[in-house]
Design a protein around this motif. Sequence first.
Motif, short mmCIF file in Angstrom:
data_model
loop_
_atom_site.label_atom_id
_atom_site.label_comp_id
_atom_site.label_asym_id
_atom_site.label_seq_id
_atom_site.Cartn_x
_atom_site.Cartn_y
_atom_site.Cartn_z
N LEU A 129 0.84 -1.20 0.00
CA LEU A 129 0.00 0.00 0.00
C LEU A 129 0.88 1.25 0.00
CD1 LEU A 129 -2.79 -0.96 2.58
CD2 LEU A 129 -3.14 -0.42 0.18
N ARG A 130 1.91 1.20 0.82
CA ARG A 130 2.79 2.37 0.93
C ARG A 130 3.45 2.66 -0.41
NH1 ARG A 130 7.98 2.12 1.96
NH2 ARG A 130 7.92 0.07 2.91
N ARG A 131 4.00 1.62 -1.03
CA ARG A 131 4.76 1.85 -2.25
C ARG A 131 3.85 2.13 -3.46
NH1 ARG A 131 9.87 -1.44 -3.30
NH2 ARG A 131 10.09 0.38 -4.65
N THR A 132 2.69 1.48 -3.49
CA THR A 132 1.80 1.71 -4.65
C THR A 132 1.14 3.08 -4.60
OG1 THR A 132 1.29 -0.66 -4.63
CG2 THR A 132 -0.13 0.73 -5.97
N TYR A 133 0.78 3.51 -3.41
CA TYR A 133 -0.03 4.73 -3.34
C TYR A 133 0.69 5.88 -2.61
CZ TYR A 133 -3.51 1.23 -4.58
OH TYR A 133 -4.18 0.20 -5.19
N LEU A 134 1.08 5.65 -1.35
CA LEU A 134 1.62 6.75 -0.55
C LEU A 134 2.84 7.38 -1.21
CD1 LEU A 134 1.00 8.20 2.08
CD2 LEU A 134 2.47 6.56 3.28
N GLU A 135 3.77 6.53 -1.63
CA GLU A 135 5.01 7.07 -2.20
C GLU A 135 4.83 7.57 -3.63
OE1 GLU A 135 8.09 4.16 -1.54
OE2 GLU A 135 7.86 4.33 0.66
N ALA A 136 3.64 7.34 -4.20
CA ALA A 136 3.40 7.77 -5.59
C ALA A 136 2.49 9.00 -5.64
CB ALA A 136 2.77 6.63 -6.39
N GLU A 137 1.91 9.36 -4.51
CA GLU A 137 0.82 10.35 -4.57
C GLU A 137 1.27 11.77 -4.87
OE1 GLU A 137 -1.11 9.90 -0.72
OE2 GLU A 137 -0.19 11.76 -0.04
N HIS A 138 2.57 12.08 -4.68
CA HIS A 138 3.01 13.44 -4.98
C HIS A 138 2.87 13.75 -6.47
CE1 HIS A 138 6.58 10.90 -5.63
NE2 HIS A 138 6.90 11.77 -6.57
N GLU A 139 2.77 12.69 -7.31
CA GLU A 139 2.66 12.95 -8.76
C GLU A 139 1.23 13.23 -9.20
OE1 GLU A 139 4.25 10.37 -11.66
OE2 GLU A 139 6.29 10.51 -10.88
N ASP A 140 0.25 12.53 -8.60
CA ASP A 140 -1.12 12.66 -9.12
C ASP A 140 -2.16 13.03 -8.05
OD1 ASP A 140 -1.22 10.32 -7.74
OD2 ASP A 140 -1.55 9.02 -9.47
N GLY A 141 -1.73 13.16 -6.81
CA GLY A 141 -2.65 13.56 -5.75
C GLY A 141 -3.66 12.47 -5.38
N TYR A 142 -3.39 11.22 -5.77
CA TYR A 142 -4.29 10.11 -5.45
C TYR A 142 -4.09 9.73 -3.98
CZ TYR A 142 -6.09 5.24 -5.69
OH TYR A 142 -6.75 4.06 -5.48
N ARG A 143 -5.08 10.05 -3.13
CA ARG A 143 -4.98 9.74 -1.70
C ARG A 143 -5.86 8.52 -1.41
NH1 ARG A 143 -6.37 14.71 1.66
NH2 ARG A 143 -8.23 14.49 0.38
N ARG A 144 -5.22 7.44 -1.06
CA ARG A 144 -5.87 6.13 -0.92
C ARG A 144 -6.54 5.96 0.44
NH1 ARG A 144 -7.84 1.93 -0.41
NH2 ARG A 144 -7.26 -0.16 -1.11
N ASP A 145 -6.24 6.88 1.39
CA ASP A 145 -6.62 6.64 2.78
C ASP A 145 -7.52 7.73 3.35
OD1 ASP A 145 -4.78 8.65 2.73
OD2 ASP A 145 -3.65 7.96 4.47
N GLN A 146 -8.42 8.27 2.49
CA GLN A 146 -9.30 9.32 3.00
C GLN A 146 -10.26 8.75 4.04
OE1 GLN A 146 -10.71 12.07 -0.30
NE2 GLN A 146 -9.72 10.47 -1.48
N SER A 147 -10.69 9.63 4.96
CA SER A 147 -11.64 9.19 5.99
C SER A 147 -13.00 8.92 5.34
CB SER A 147 -11.80 10.28 7.04
OG SER A 147 -12.96 10.04 7.79
N VAL A 148 -13.61 7.80 5.72
CA VAL A 148 -14.93 7.49 5.15
C VAL A 148 -16.00 8.40 5.75
CG1 VAL A 148 -14.31 5.09 4.70
CG2 VAL A 148 -15.45 5.66 6.86
N PHE A 149 -15.60 9.16 6.78
CA PHE A 149 -16.54 10.10 7.39
C PHE A 149 -16.14 11.54 7.09
CE2 PHE A 149 -16.74 6.29 10.26
CZ PHE A 149 -17.91 5.81 9.72
N SER A 150 -15.53 11.73 5.93
CA SER A 150 -15.20 13.10 5.52
C SER A 150 -16.20 13.54 4.44
CB SER A 150 -13.76 13.16 4.97
OG SER A 150 -13.63 12.31 3.85
N ASP A 151 -16.14 14.82 4.10
CA ASP A 151 -17.05 15.36 3.08
C ASP A 151 -16.59 14.95 1.68
OD1 ASP A 151 -19.04 16.67 4.47
OD2 ASP A 151 -17.76 18.42 4.85
N GLY A 152 -17.46 15.19 0.70
CA GLY A 152 -17.06 15.02 -0.70
C GLY A 152 -17.44 13.68 -1.31
N ILE A 153 -18.27 12.90 -0.62
CA ILE A 153 -18.69 11.60 -1.18
C ILE A 153 -19.95 11.81 -2.02
CG2 ILE A 153 -19.57 9.30 -0.62
CD1 ILE A 153 -17.92 9.47 2.01
N SER A 154 -19.93 11.36 -3.27
CA SER A 154 -21.12 11.55 -4.12
C SER A 154 -21.73 10.22 -4.56
CB SER A 154 -20.76 12.41 -5.33
OG SER A 154 -19.69 11.82 -6.04
N ILE A 155 -21.36 9.12 -3.89
CA ILE A 155 -21.98 7.82 -4.21
C ILE A 155 -22.88 7.36 -3.05
CG2 ILE A 155 -20.07 7.14 -5.71
CD1 ILE A 155 -19.11 5.23 -3.47
#
Length: 463
Positions: free
Chosen positions: A279-305
Motif C-alpha cells: 500500500l505504501r509503495r503503490t499509493y503513498l510514495e506515488a501520490e506526490h505525482e497525481d494527488g491520489y490519496r488512498r486513505d481518506q476518511s470514510v466520514f469526511s465530506d465530498g462523497i457523491s456515491i
Amino acid sequence: MSNTGCFRSFRSPGFRDTLRVMSTRKRYAVVGVGGRSKMYVKALASTHREHGELVALCDPNSVRLEYANEQLSEEFGANPVATYSPRDFETMISRERVDTVIVTSIDRTHHDYIVRAMDAGCDAISEKPMTVDAEKCSAINDAIRRTGKNLTVTFNYRYAPRNSRVKEVLLSGAIGEIKSVHFEWLLDTSHGADYFRRWHRDKRNSGGLMVHKATHHFDLVNWWINSTPKSVFAVGDLVFYGKENAEKRGLTEFYDRSTGNSIARRDPFALHMDSKEKLRRTYLEAEHEDGYRRDQSVFSDGISIEDDMSVLVRYNSGASMTYHLTAYSPWEGFRIAFNGTKGRLEYNVTEVSYISTSDSDIHGEQAIDKKGHPADIPAELVLHRHWQEPEYIPFEQTDESGHGGGDTRLLNDLFIGGERDPLGRAADHVAGTDSILTGIAANIAMAEKRPVDVNELRNRVQG
Ligand SMILES: NC(=O)c1ccc[n+]([C@@H]2O[C@H](COP(=O)([O-])OP(=O)(O)OC[C@H]3O[C@@H](n4cnc5c(N)ncnc54)[C@H](O)[C@@H]3O)[C@@H](O)[C@H]2O)c1
C-alpha cells in the motif's frame, strides 16, 4: 555440447513446438498498474508465461510504473518491460507490437483505452465495469462496429465453481421457468468502506456502486436467468458514510486522511498505509505525482456515491427482480432466491472480505482478519421442488482466494481458452453493456425519481 548435438536439439520436434508456441504467443500491454493489474501481470509472468507475453505497462504515474516493474522482476521472476505514459499509448502499441491491451485503470477511463486500442488495431480485455455511463458505452460499441475488434469483459464471478453450479441447475430446468429473483448483496465495513476512501467515492469516476460494484451482480443475474433488463426503478442514498451521517450518530472527531493523523489511530474504519509495504509503495510514495490519496476518511465530506440502494428490475423474459446493496454491513456475502414454475432455488454465500493491494496476497487482495463473522461459513445451494423435500446441491468447494476461485479459472480462459464452454462464461461487449445498463438506469432512476426504459437505453448505446 558439440555443435552437431546443439544442431540436433534445435531440430528436435519438442524444441520446434516450443519455438512455435513462443512465436505465436500474443503480446499484451497493461494500462493502469494499481491493485487489480497485479493479477494479470503475475499470470503473464508465471502461470501463463507460455501463453502470452507481457510487453509493456502504461500509467500516468511514473512511481507506480517503476514499482510495478520492480514487482515484475523481484516478486514474479520476470524481466522488467517497457513503460509508457498515456499520452504515448499509440506509440506503445506500435513500438511494442501489442496484440491485446488489458485495461485495469480507473473505471471512467476504460472507454478511452478500449477505443484507442481498437483504433490502433488491438483487441481489448477490460476489467469490470466496462464503463460508467451511456455516452462512454456508446463510444465503445461504435469502436467495435468501426474496427471489428474484440472486447472481453472479465466477469470473474461467473467462473467461481459455485456460481457456475447455479447456472447448471437453472439451465437444467429444475425450477421451471424463472418468474422472479430476490437478491441481497452485503459489503462489510472493511471492503465496503474501501470504496469511500478513494476514487470510487466520486460518482464521475466509478458510476457509484450501482455500476462499479453491482455490474458483477447484474451480470450474474443476466447470465443465470439468460435474459436482459427491460425496465428499472431504484432508490438509493448515502446513509452511513460521510460526515453528515456520522455527525447525526454523535461522532465529533473528524479528519481528512489517515496518514499522519492521530484521530485516525482510534478509527476502526481508517486504512493505515505506512505499515503495509504494498500500500505504501503503490499509493503513498506515488501520490506526490497525481494527488491520489488512498486513505481518506470514510466520514469526511465530498462523497457523491450511495451506500444503500434498492432496485426493482423487469427483465425481457418477463421475470422481475428485487435487489438490494448495502455497503456498511457487519459481514460480507449475498443471498439470492430464484422462484420458478416448478420450484425455488436458494443460494447463500459468505464471502471473504478484502482490501485491494494489501500485503501478502496473490491476487492483490488480502483476507481481513474477521472478528465475530468467520469467513468459513459454507456456501449453501438448496433446491426446493414443489411437493418434494429440499435438496442440498453439492458443488466444487475451493479455498482459493480471488473471488471464490473465479480469478484462476478466468485467467485460464483468457490466456489459454479454446475449449467449448456449455455455460458460456466468457463475456463480450454485449454482456458488458447489459451488465452496466441496469446500474446506469438505476442511477438515472435515483436522480430523476422515475422508472427507466432500459430497452430504449440499450438501443441508444448500441447505435
Ligand atoms: N474484477 C474484480 O473483481 C475487480 C477487483 C478490483 C478491481 N477491479 C477493477 O480494476 C480496475 C482498477 O481498480 P484498482 O483497485 O486496481 O484501482 P487502483 O486505484 O489500485 O489502480 C488504478 C490505477 O489506474 C491508474 N490511472 C488513473 N488514471 C488513469 C488514466 N487516466 N489512465 C491510465 N491509468 C490511470 C492509477 O494511476 C492506478 O495505477 C477498476 O476498473 C476496478 O473496477 C476489478
